[in-house]
Design a protein around this motif. Structure first.
Motif, PDB file in Angstrom:
ATOM      1  N   ALA A  21       2.019   1.441  -3.049  1.00 52.10           N
ATOM      2  CA  ALA A  21       2.682   1.856  -1.812  1.00 52.10           C
ATOM      3  C   ALA A  21       2.116   1.059  -0.648  1.00 52.10           C
ATOM      4  N   SER A  80      10.547   0.449   7.898  1.00 51.17           N
ATOM      5  CA  SER A  80      11.157   1.175   6.771  1.00 51.17           C
ATOM      6  C   SER A  80      12.680   1.150   6.877  1.00 51.17           C
ATOM      7  N   ALA A 127      10.256   6.363   3.005  1.00 50.49           N
ATOM      8  CA  ALA A 127       9.002   6.552   3.737  1.00 50.49           C
ATOM      9  C   ALA A 127       8.762   8.045   3.855  1.00 50.49           C
ATOM     10  N   VAL A 181       3.711   6.668   4.124  1.00 48.35           N
ATOM     11  CA  VAL A 181       3.641   6.070   2.789  1.00 48.35           C
ATOM     12  C   VAL A 181       5.023   5.514   2.501  1.00 48.35           C
ATOM     13  N   GLY A 234       7.620   2.793   0.200  1.00 47.68           N
ATOM     14  CA  GLY A 234       7.735   2.157  -1.118  1.00 47.68           C
ATOM     15  C   GLY A 234       8.964   1.280  -1.271  1.00 47.68           C
ATOM     16  N   THR A 246      12.204   4.444  -4.870  1.00 48.39           N
ATOM     17  CA  THR A 246      10.973   5.109  -5.308  1.00 48.39           C
ATOM     18  C   THR A 246      10.646   6.339  -4.466  1.00 48.39           C
ATOM     19  N   ASP A 247      11.656   7.025  -3.992  1.00 48.90           N
ATOM     20  CA  ASP A 247      11.441   8.188  -3.121  1.00 48.90           C
ATOM     21  C   ASP A 247      10.546   9.233  -3.785  1.00 48.90           C
ATOM     22  N   MET A 299       6.952   7.962  -3.981  1.00 48.54           N
ATOM     23  CA  MET A 299       6.277   7.989  -2.673  1.00 48.54           C
ATOM     24  C   MET A 299       5.940   9.426  -2.270  1.00 48.54           C
TER      25      MET A 299
END
Lengths: 467, 467
Positions: free
Chosen positions: A381, A417, A424, A441, A443, A447-448, A451
């Motif tokens: 991340a 983001s 995020a 954070v 990604g 990739t929710d 993250m």
């Protein structure tokens, strides 16, 4: 008795949680109706100062909560968020309430349609309490909402009411949106958990006219944040042409990252010393916990930082051009219906551009996304402060001087983001001078869930920092 | 005196051209106002049978044409299409005319905003004559429009009025749209030149709620077709997040392809013998002109054909799900506002799906696009019939039998370009039993100008075929 605002301590602050209440609904020791009444009591107590709502429909909310109460009693809730009182940012259309977008030109606008996310929340049994205040058209002109931890400070924007309502304990979750920094900045300033999902992962319904807007969720805990997002995505899917939110319906479990990268983008130089020190303490804790932290001496990190130089200007140009098509005629018909700041931000920026300039901006964005993709295999991340510090004071423009460009706070840490289409998550882990200051954070697109898991791990493992 | 419909001969048919008229405007031997009056006379003559228009605003058109006349007199036209009388498909919003989408539920709908393409046409000086008839919501329920070459036959849909108005010589060009086959099928049935651009290449303004809709242009010649498309794209750009139409402002020059592939998709088996023989004569002429024609014995062609099996079902599912979000509440409020066929097509298909089904459909589309991309380096263009034959007769459903699914014609040859996001150009090169039957030229996304050049070469080099 009116509860006064209190200074914020991330170690002790507890907002309103919903996922911990549902067991009691099943046992009939609590009900969605009672839960709602507690929310309405807090709203009655604090709304006169916080001003988070533009429309409240208590009667409708009570009817919805009663129906939910019946479902829980029968042991047949529609979803994990059945009965959850939620506020909808006033940019999203709602069948039963006007959608005025904080803009005089849209006063009385009432299209009587539900945005896809609103429709999905109703299907999941959530209780639509009202519309939360947005800044004018989601732009920089501030709203009347105040920061629940100190009314002299901004709650951030454009999701001002959504952030403040959660911080004030009025509702457990709200729907917010982001094009530049409109979800993450309020999350930082209000101590919310916030999910700005991957571009396209949550169906925006009628709000498709911008290429980097997302609907997201603000909540007092990561579990409710995820449950609300997943309940919407499961029913309404993603935007046309985009896969919907990837991940389980239940909250992703905490997940320890091996390697993270710190992104020092254009906001870095504007971080105040106290905020930078709080962030450094988080980095120290990550190292203690065995997480490798890459910084700009890594060439792949440096490449992305370099690609992101000028991100706020680039992002502002893209969003102005795209919003121009949605708002152009309405604003032409209401020449006094938009503030001078809004006109500068939305209209004048777009009118300085042509189609070729916009195409160039998109090519630049492709380049930035490529630099981010290169980082994908190297780290788990990206982390960064969510804002350049805690919420600033906003007392209005000073006559005779240049009007402030960002009265609801600097979006420098938020445009990345948006431009990257990246998920995020804001983790409310820090306080600076008694006000919240968030850690984000971030990604790769899609990739929710991952993250959210990493953010949960940070929230549960790291010690909150107050400076 | 009413001109009766005449059978179509592609070797002699001449529609209304605009680009050949502008020299006379500069010399003051003709004017945009006179040009418009000639259009209005044809409309007065033929509209009672053809029924191409849902709204005509002759007074406004005359005012616009007078302003254009002044600009040409001063030698200062705003663009190459300044003064061009154009019809706008009634799915696109127009400030000064209602937008009723051929659907009872939208009767009286009048949002008073210009779609981005309409706005751009006004900026370019084009004369907005009126709104052309669309089938109900752009779906399969037929409109009252008739085929200008034989009123017993359908003009195709959903861009029924746009296709028929050009075929009848009422205007030189119209705006059409396509999600399944709504632009290309009418182009085939009406003997139009038609450009269905690359996905995203022309800004759809408020119409962003579907992932494979495009605005395109129908015209009587390739020059006007391109000039109109380029005039829009130059001013309004592409969709949010998409680069705009690639190519020059002036019409791309004819371009001889070295190699083309014939795509035998699911429509192939439904081609009638006469239409197949006409298409075969075109293939023979290509060979005589030194163009290599790949067919399904080539493995890369076969891979794409295989990927496209079931394209109409896949495309129908994607478009039903996406339209559901735009129309759901309006149709719920007007339960009688949609035909049974429209309800089956839009609503019932979507209600049989969930978000995961839609995600699966998108994955299938990704696979199809990958198969098309693999073909890119091997050929200059794909060619195919644009429809399964000339326009069929439509006399209404037969009581007691299953209602026709595609009363405006079979879209089997049209879903591929929509699913692929590919530019497609219809070349009016064939006639079958005295009715038009089109040839389509289809390319990789972004090659709109190149496909227009190849289509022009075919139009200028090959001998029209009548069978």
């Amino acid at each position: 008795m009116t509860t006064t605002a209190s200074r914020y301590d991330p170690a002790t602050f507890q907002g309103l949680r919903f996922h911990t209440a549902t067991d009691a609904f099943l046992r009939d020791e609590d009900t969605p109706r009672d839960y709602l009444e507690r929310c309405l009591a807090v709203i009655a107590d604090r709304e006169s100062v916080v001003r988070a709502w533009v429309v409240l429909d208590e009667e409708s909310a009570r009817r919805q909560a009663d129906a939910s109460t019946e479902r829980w009693r029968r042991g047949e809730p529609l979803s994990a968020v059945d009965g959850l009182p939620v506020g909808i940012k006033d940019l999203l259309e709602t069948r039963d309430m006007p959608t005025q977008m904080g803009c005089a030109a849209f006063a009385g606008n009432f299209p009587k349609r539900d945005n896809a996310a609103v429709w999905a929340l109703r299907r999941a049994g959530a209780v639509i309490v009202g519309k939360t205040v947005t800044t004018e058209l989601g732009g920089p002109e501030p709203s009347p909402t105040t920061n629940p931890f100190d009314p002299a400070h901004t709650p951030g924007g454009s999701s001002s009411g959504s952030g403040a309502a959660v911080a004030a304990g009025m509702v457990p979750a709200t729907i917010a949106t982001q094009t530049g920094g409109s979800l993450m900045r309020p999350a930082s300033f209000n101590g919310n958990w916030g999910l700005k999902p991957s571009q396209g992962a949550i169906n925006r319904g009628e709000r498709q006219t911008a290429s980097m807007t997302t609907h997201g969720v603000l909540a007092a805990c990561p579990e409710d944040m995820w449950l609300v997002a997943a309940a919407i995505a499961r029913r309404a899917g993603g935007d046309p042409g985009w896969p919907s939110l990837v991940g389980p319906e239940s909250p992703p479990l905490p997940r320890r990252p091996s390697t993270v990268a710190v992104l020092e983008t254009e906001g870095w130089e504007r971080l105040d010393a106290a905020s930078r020190s709080a962030f450094d303490q988080i980095l120290d804790q990550l190292a203690v916990n065995g997480v490798t932290v890459l910084r700009r001496d890594d060439t792949v990190v440096a490449r992305l930082e370099k690609a992101l130089v000028g991100a706020s200007e680039l992002g502002s140009a893209i969003l102005a051009w795209e919003h121009y098509w949605a708002f152009r005629d309405v604003l032409a018909d209401h020449p006094d219906g938009l503030s001078a700041r809004g006109r500068r931000f939305f209209i004048e920026t777009a009118e300085r551009m042509n189609a070729a300039d916009y195409d160039d901006a998109l090519r630049e964005r492709v380049f930035i996304r490529a630099a981010h993709a290169l980082l994908g295999p190297c780290i788990d991340a990206v982390i960064a402060p969510t804002s350049t510090g805690p919420a600033p004071v906003w007392r209005g423009d000073v006559p005779g001087t240049e009007p402030s460009r960002w009265p609801t706070g600097d979006p420098a840490f938020n445009f990345p983001s948006s431009l990257l289409g990246a998920p995020a998550v804001n983790v409310p882990l820090m306080a600076v001078r008694g006000l919240p200051f968030g850690l984000q954070v971030l990604g790769q697109p899609g990739t929710d869930a991952r993250m959210t898991g990493i953010a949960r791990w940070m929230g549960e493992t790291l010690t909150p920092v107050s400076v």
